[in-house]
Design an enzyme around this catalytic site. Structure first.
Site, PDB file in Angstrom:
ATOM      1  N   GLY A   1      25.070   4.966 -23.833  1.00 22.40           N
ATOM      2  CA  GLY A   1      25.628   4.665 -22.505  1.00 22.40           C
ATOM      3  C   GLY A   1      25.095   5.626 -21.452  1.00 22.40           C
TER       4      GLY A   1
ATOM      5  N   SER B   1      -1.802  -5.104 -16.883  1.00 20.86           N
ATOM      6  CA  SER B   1      -2.208  -5.083 -18.299  1.00 20.86           C
ATOM      7  C   SER B   1      -3.130  -6.256 -18.621  1.00 20.86           C
ATOM      8  CB  SER B   1      -0.967  -5.141 -19.203  1.00 20.86           C
ATOM      9  OG  SER B   1      -0.278  -3.922 -19.138  1.00 20.86           O
TER      10      SER B   1
ATOM     11  N   GLU C   1      -2.996  -0.460 -10.145  1.00 19.26           N
ATOM     12  CA  GLU C   1      -4.340  -0.064 -10.636  1.00 19.26           C
ATOM     13  C   GLU C   1      -4.844  -1.060 -11.685  1.00 19.26           C
ATOM     14  OE1 GLU C   1      -6.290   2.978 -10.115  1.00 19.26           O
ATOM     15  OE2 GLU C   1      -4.976   3.870  -8.620  1.00 19.26           O
TER      16      GLU C   1
ATOM     17  N   ILE D   1      18.440   5.856 -27.252  1.00 22.37           N
ATOM     18  CA  ILE D   1      18.897   7.084 -27.923  1.00 22.37           C
ATOM     19  C   ILE D   1      20.023   7.742 -27.108  1.00 22.37           C
ATOM     20  CG2 ILE D   1      18.185   9.444 -28.572  1.00 22.37           C
ATOM     21  CD1 ILE D   1      15.398   8.110 -29.294  1.00 22.37           C
TER      22      ILE D   1
ATOM     23  N   GLN E   1      18.748   8.300 -39.778  1.00 16.17           N
ATOM     24  CA  GLN E   1      17.332   7.937 -39.935  1.00 16.17           C
ATOM     25  C   GLN E   1      16.886   6.885 -38.921  1.00 16.17           C
ATOM     26  OE1 GLN E   1      16.777   6.965 -44.087  1.00 16.17           O
ATOM     27  NE2 GLN E   1      16.401   9.102 -44.612  1.00 16.17           N
TER      28      GLN E   1
ATOM     29  N   ILE F   1       0.843  -1.201   0.000  1.00 17.39           N
ATOM     30  CA  ILE F   1       0.000   0.000   0.000  1.00 17.39           C
ATOM     31  C   ILE F   1       0.879   1.253   0.000  1.00 17.39           C
ATOM     32  CG2 ILE F   1      -1.759   1.287   1.288  1.00 17.39           C
ATOM     33  CD1 ILE F   1      -2.791  -1.229  -0.128  1.00 17.39           C
TER      34      ILE F   1
HETATM   35  C1  LIG Z   1       4.835   0.166  -5.947  1.00 17.85           C
HETATM   36  C2  LIG Z   1       3.468  -0.409  -5.704  1.00 17.85           C
HETATM   37  C3  LIG Z   1       2.475   0.402  -5.183  1.00 17.85           C
HETATM   38  C4  LIG Z   1       1.194  -0.127  -4.929  1.00 17.85           C
HETATM   39  N1  LIG Z   1       0.247   0.672  -4.354  1.00 17.85           N
HETATM   40  C5  LIG Z   1      -0.974   0.151  -4.050  1.00 17.85           C
HETATM   41  C6  LIG Z   1      -1.958   0.931  -3.343  1.00 17.85           C
HETATM   42  O1  LIG Z   1      -1.712   2.079  -2.979  1.00 17.85           O
HETATM   43  N2  LIG Z   1      -3.158   0.367  -3.092  1.00 17.85           N
HETATM   44  C7  LIG Z   1      -3.461  -0.909  -3.458  1.00 17.85           C
HETATM   45  O2  LIG Z   1      -4.568  -1.368  -3.204  1.00 17.85           O
HETATM   46  N3  LIG Z   1      -2.542  -1.678  -4.098  1.00 17.85           N
HETATM   47  C8  LIG Z   1      -1.313  -1.187  -4.388  1.00 17.85           C
HETATM   48  N4  LIG Z   1      -0.372  -1.973  -5.014  1.00 17.85           N
HETATM   49  C9  LIG Z   1      -0.726  -3.344  -5.351  1.00 17.85           C
HETATM   50  C10 LIG Z   1      -0.921  -3.518  -6.853  1.00 17.85           C
HETATM   51  O3  LIG Z   1      -2.131  -2.913  -7.259  1.00 17.85           O
HETATM   52  C11 LIG Z   1      -0.875  -5.023  -7.161  1.00 17.85           C
HETATM   53  O4  LIG Z   1       0.455  -5.466  -6.926  1.00 17.85           O
HETATM   54  C12 LIG Z   1      -1.289  -5.309  -8.596  1.00 17.85           C
HETATM   55  O5  LIG Z   1      -2.666  -5.041  -8.789  1.00 17.85           O
HETATM   56  C13 LIG Z   1      -1.032  -6.767  -8.988  1.00 17.85           C
HETATM   57  O6  LIG Z   1      -1.541  -7.645  -8.027  1.00 17.85           O
HETATM   58  P1  LIG Z   1      -0.588  -8.773  -7.434  1.00 17.85           P
HETATM   59  O7  LIG Z   1       0.699  -8.148  -7.014  1.00 17.85           O
HETATM   60  O8  LIG Z   1      -1.384  -9.519  -6.424  1.00 17.85           O
HETATM   61  O9  LIG Z   1      -0.244  -9.696  -8.679  1.00 17.85           O
HETATM   62  P2  LIG Z   1      -0.992 -11.033  -9.104  1.00 17.85           P
HETATM   63  O10 LIG Z   1      -2.472 -10.824  -9.061  1.00 17.85           O
HETATM   64  O11 LIG Z   1      -0.418 -12.173  -8.347  1.00 17.85           O
HETATM   65  O12 LIG Z   1      -0.563 -11.128 -10.630  1.00 17.85           O
HETATM   66  C14 LIG Z   1       0.667 -11.714 -11.054  1.00 17.85           C
HETATM   67  C15 LIG Z   1       0.599 -11.908 -12.572  1.00 17.85           C
HETATM   68  O13 LIG Z   1      -0.512 -12.758 -12.911  1.00 17.85           O
HETATM   69  C16 LIG Z   1      -1.382 -12.094 -13.809  1.00 17.85           C
HETATM   70  N5  LIG Z   1      -2.778 -12.438 -13.495  1.00 17.85           N
HETATM   71  C17 LIG Z   1      -3.384 -12.412 -12.277  1.00 17.85           C
HETATM   72  N6  LIG Z   1      -4.680 -12.742 -12.389  1.00 17.85           N
HETATM   73  C18 LIG Z   1      -4.903 -12.979 -13.700  1.00 17.85           C
HETATM   74  C19 LIG Z   1      -6.046 -13.356 -14.463  1.00 17.85           C
HETATM   75  N7  LIG Z   1      -7.233 -13.536 -13.887  1.00 17.85           N
HETATM   76  N8  LIG Z   1      -5.899 -13.517 -15.797  1.00 17.85           N
HETATM   77  C20 LIG Z   1      -4.695 -13.313 -16.389  1.00 17.85           C
HETATM   78  N9  LIG Z   1      -3.581 -12.958 -15.735  1.00 17.85           N
HETATM   79  C21 LIG Z   1      -3.682 -12.787 -14.414  1.00 17.85           C
HETATM   80  C22 LIG Z   1      -1.125 -10.604 -13.586  1.00 17.85           C
HETATM   81  O14 LIG Z   1      -1.491  -9.831 -14.712  1.00 17.85           O
HETATM   82  C23 LIG Z   1       0.373 -10.599 -13.337  1.00 17.85           C
HETATM   83  O15 LIG Z   1       1.052 -10.635 -14.563  1.00 17.85           O
HETATM   84  C24 LIG Z   1       0.910  -1.476  -5.247  1.00 17.85           C
HETATM   85  C25 LIG Z   1       1.929  -2.292  -5.776  1.00 17.85           C
HETATM   86  C26 LIG Z   1       3.197  -1.783  -5.981  1.00 17.85           C
HETATM   87  C27 LIG Z   1       4.282  -2.709  -6.509  1.00 17.85           C
END
Ligand SMILES: Cc1cc2nc3c(=O)[nH]c(=O)nc-3n(C[C@H](O)[C@H](O)[C@H](O)COP(=O)(O)OP(=O)(O)OC[C@H]3O[C@@H](n4cnc5c(N)ncnc54)[C@H](O)[C@@H]3O)c2cc1C
Length: 235
Positions: free
Chosen positions: A192, A218, A215, A189, A131, A7
């Site tokens: 080093g 992808s 948030e 671009i 280019q 968080i």
């Molecule tokens: C620097 C940082 C700041 C953050 N700040 C906040 C914050 O302020 N508030 C908050 O609530 N959260 C916060 N987070 C949490 C962040 O939103 C989550 O880490 C993120 O949404 C991914 O969730 P996860 O880490 O559980 O990954 P996972 O859900 O474990 O995902 C791992 C991989 O599996 C893939 N995956 C998961 N489920 C599926 C699916 N159903 N289909 C296909 N692919 C899938 C994902 O795309 C990813 O590639 C923060 C994280 C970081 C690193």
């Protein structure tokens, strides 16, 4: 009970917004409610500050709930079970916000890379005369412009009261992937110098990586867009 990982600025917060299942008998989103609760409520504690790849100005840690008790007065909104809907409304706006940040960072990187290409001379001429370097700049410019148009369009439509659930995910997906590609080309671009901390490009390269993750990753954006398309087609 449970832990919400990573968080942003949790250690600075005096209040948390949180989602909790308030009706164990209602499966899925409908049994979830949203709360605004004081950070010092009994049973809430924080994990250690995590060491990250980038965005060193913002700190993250876990928020741990151990038999935490939240008074009913902390319920967000008037009804139980509306937490997921509330979260979706916030996320839609948040995704447009992140997309706009991605466009801003990309434009800054393009400006820096273009100036560098005009100034940096190799074998008697600016690298920007080549280019192949121009092609990298052109790709960056084109993608950043496309993302800017997407964000402006979706934001205008949201301001006009339209549901932009799909469009905000399209923006987040494209803009966050776009700024990753732009940062990569900017490093290229700069040569080093792009790998050396003094020039700033190296920091952006690390900083923008998180935009594809938080948030909604992808992959989650792809899922939302695809699901909405199929649902709308079958309505
Ligand atoms: C620097 C940082 C700041 C953050 N700040 C906040 C914050 O302020 N508030 C908050 O609530 N959260 C916060 N987070 C949490 C962040 O939103 C989550 O880490 C993120 O949404 C991914 O969730 P996860 O880490 O559980 O990954 P996972 O859900 O474990 O995902 C791992 C991989 O599996 C893939 N995956 C998961 N489920 C599926 C699916 N159903 N289909 C296909 N692919 C899938 C994902 O795309 C990813 O590639 C923060 C994280 C970081 C690193």
């Amino acid at each position: 009970n449970g832990t919400k990982r990573y968080i942003t600025n949790a250690a600075k917060a005096s209040m948390f917004t949180l989602m909790a299942r308030t009706d164990p008998d209602t499966p899925g989103a409908k049994g979830v409610s949203a709360f605004v609760c004081p950070a010092d409520a009994p049973g809430i504690s924080l994990g250690k500050s995590e060491k990250k790849m980038g965005q060193q100005g913002a700190h993250i840690c876990d928020v741990i709930f151990d038999n935490a008790r939240i008074p009913a007065t902390c319920l967000l909104g008037e009804e139980e079970g509306k937490g997921f809907v509330t979260a979706m409304q916030v996320l839609e706006r948040g995704r447009l916000h992140i997309s706009a940040v991605c466009v801003g960072v990309a434009e800054r990187l393009i400006e820096d890379a273009t100036k560098y290409a005009a100034e940096r001379k190799q074998f008697g001429q600016p690298i920007g005369n080549h280019q192949l370097v121009q092609a990298m700049l052109a790709d960056c410019k084109t993608e950043a412009y496309a993302a800017r148009c997407m964000v402006m369009d979706a934001s205008k439509r949201r301001d006009a009261g339209e549901d932009v659930g799909t469009e905000s995910s399209c923006c987040k997906y494209f803009a966050s992937e776009m700024v990753g590609r732009v940062a990569d080309k900017a490093v290229q671009i700069f040569g080093g110098a792009g790998y050396v901390a003094d020039y700033g490009v190296e920091r952006f390269y690390r900083d923008v990586r998180i935009f594809r993750i938080y948030e909604g990753t992808s992959q989650i954006q792809q899922m939302i867009i695809g699901r909405n398309m199929v649902r709308e087609a079958s309505e």
